[in-house]
Design a protein around this motif. Structure first.
Motif, short mmCIF file in Angstrom:
data_model
loop_
_atom_site.label_atom_id
_atom_site.label_comp_id
_atom_site.label_asym_id
_atom_site.label_seq_id
_atom_site.Cartn_x
_atom_site.Cartn_y
_atom_site.Cartn_z
N PHE A 1 0.83 -1.20 0.00
CA PHE A 1 0.00 0.00 0.00
C PHE A 1 0.87 1.26 0.00
O PHE A 1 0.64 2.19 -0.77
CB PHE A 1 -0.94 0.01 1.21
CG PHE A 1 -1.79 1.24 1.31
CD1 PHE A 1 -2.87 1.43 0.45
CD2 PHE A 1 -1.49 2.23 2.24
CE1 PHE A 1 -3.65 2.58 0.53
CE2 PHE A 1 -2.27 3.38 2.33
CZ PHE A 1 -3.35 3.55 1.46
N ASN A 2 1.89 1.27 0.86
CA ASN A 2 2.78 2.43 0.95
C ASN A 2 3.47 2.70 -0.39
O ASN A 2 3.59 3.85 -0.82
CB ASN A 2 3.84 2.20 2.03
CG ASN A 2 3.25 2.14 3.42
OD1 ASN A 2 2.15 2.60 3.66
ND2 ASN A 2 3.99 1.56 4.35
N GLU A 3 3.92 1.64 -1.05
CA GLU A 3 4.60 1.79 -2.34
C GLU A 3 3.63 2.23 -3.44
O GLU A 3 4.00 3.00 -4.33
CB GLU A 3 5.31 0.50 -2.72
CG GLU A 3 6.51 0.21 -1.82
CD GLU A 3 7.08 -1.18 -1.99
OE1 GLU A 3 6.86 -1.80 -3.07
OE2 GLU A 3 7.75 -1.67 -1.06
N GLY A 4 2.39 1.77 -3.36
CA GLY A 4 1.38 2.21 -4.32
C GLY A 4 1.06 3.69 -4.17
O GLY A 4 0.92 4.41 -5.15
N THR B 1 -1.13 -1.45 -7.96
CA THR B 1 -2.15 -0.74 -8.75
C THR B 1 -3.45 -0.63 -7.96
O THR B 1 -4.09 0.42 -7.96
CB THR B 1 -2.39 -1.47 -10.09
OG1 THR B 1 -1.14 -1.62 -10.76
CG2 THR B 1 -3.36 -0.70 -10.97
N LEU B 2 -3.83 -1.71 -7.27
CA LEU B 2 -5.05 -1.70 -6.46
C LEU B 2 -4.95 -0.66 -5.35
O LEU B 2 -5.90 0.08 -5.09
CB LEU B 2 -5.30 -3.09 -5.86
CG LEU B 2 -6.53 -3.24 -4.96
CD1 LEU B 2 -7.81 -2.92 -5.72
CD2 LEU B 2 -6.59 -4.62 -4.35
N LEU C 1 -7.44 2.53 -4.75
CA LEU C 1 -8.10 2.78 -3.46
C LEU C 1 -7.75 4.19 -2.94
O LEU C 1 -8.61 4.88 -2.39
CB LEU C 1 -7.68 1.73 -2.43
CG LEU C 1 -8.24 0.33 -2.65
CD1 LEU C 1 -7.62 -0.67 -1.68
CD2 LEU C 1 -9.77 0.31 -2.53
N THR C 2 -6.51 4.59 -3.13
CA THR C 2 -6.09 5.92 -2.70
C THR C 2 -6.81 7.01 -3.49
O THR C 2 -7.24 8.02 -2.92
CB THR C 2 -4.56 6.08 -2.84
OG1 THR C 2 -3.92 5.02 -2.14
CG2 THR C 2 -4.09 7.41 -2.29
N ILE C 3 -6.96 6.81 -4.78
CA ILE C 3 -7.69 7.77 -5.63
C ILE C 3 -9.14 7.89 -5.16
O ILE C 3 -9.68 9.00 -5.04
CB ILE C 3 -7.61 7.38 -7.11
CG1 ILE C 3 -6.18 7.56 -7.63
CG2 ILE C 3 -8.58 8.20 -7.96
CD1 ILE C 3 -5.92 6.94 -8.99
#
Length: 198
Positions: A8-11, A131-132, A136-138
């Protein structure tokens, strides 16, 4: 769980690196639009725009490793976002704009440097889970911005932005710790002025 958090952090890092200019720019513009009759809210926007342009020129004088500069750009993003919570005070607004401008100027080139060096060593892998986490962040950004705009509480957006920059900083550290390239000391050559006058 730790692996999911790392992904998640890297995404988030990848998202902010690619949209690191647009997101703070949009938030500062929205803040100004909500307070058009108060000039002080134009200052963060002006500083953001100015220091985004000056940021790349400043890197000529900085000799720190790309991995350090990536962390620093994210740290500046956290500081800038938190300063924007007090943007009604011109000092905080100006400082917030300066830090967000530098963060948005530096995050993409230094992330690209880290990423390309990882690919050279075949150690940098970006998968579907990254990518997921970006998607989710967007979605989270859109929901928070919609709530912030409707309720006129734009501070929510800057709190989220500070959290995302912090998350990206952790993601950047995870990436660089995996790459053997960054295990040694990487230094840029010192800045020299080539001129017939010197």
């Amino acid at each position: 769980m730790k692996r999911i958090m790392n992904v998640f952090n890297e995404g988030v890092l990848d998202l902010l690196a690619n949209a690191g200019v647009a997101i703070p720019y949009f938030f500062c513009l929205t803040l100004y639009n909500q307070n058009k009759n108060i000039f002080v809210f134009a200052l963060p926007f002006l500083m953001l725009y100015t220091f985004r342009a000056l940021g790349m020129l400043l890197t000529t004088f900085i000799t720190l490793p790309a991995s350090t500069m990536l962390s620093m750009s994210n740290l500046f993003g956290v500081i800038g976002s938190l300063c924007m919570l007090g943007a009604s005070n011109p000092v905080f607004g100006i400082i917030g704009g300066v830090f967000l401008g530098l963060a948005s100027s530096w995050i993409w080139p230094y992330y690209l440097t880290v990423r390309s060096r990882g690919k050279m060593d075949k150690e940098f892998k970006f998968n579907r889970m990254h990518t997921l986490s970006m998607v989710l962040t967007i979605i989270l950004l859109l929901i928070v911005e919609l709530i912030a705009t409707k309720t006129k509480l734009l501070n929510l957006s800057f709190i989220l932005l500070a959290f995302l920059f912090f998350t990206a900083m952790v993601g950047g550290m995870n990436v660089t710790h995996r790459l053997t390239f960054y295990q040694g000391l990487e230094k840029k050559p010192k800045f020299r002025i080539n001129s017939f006058l010197i």
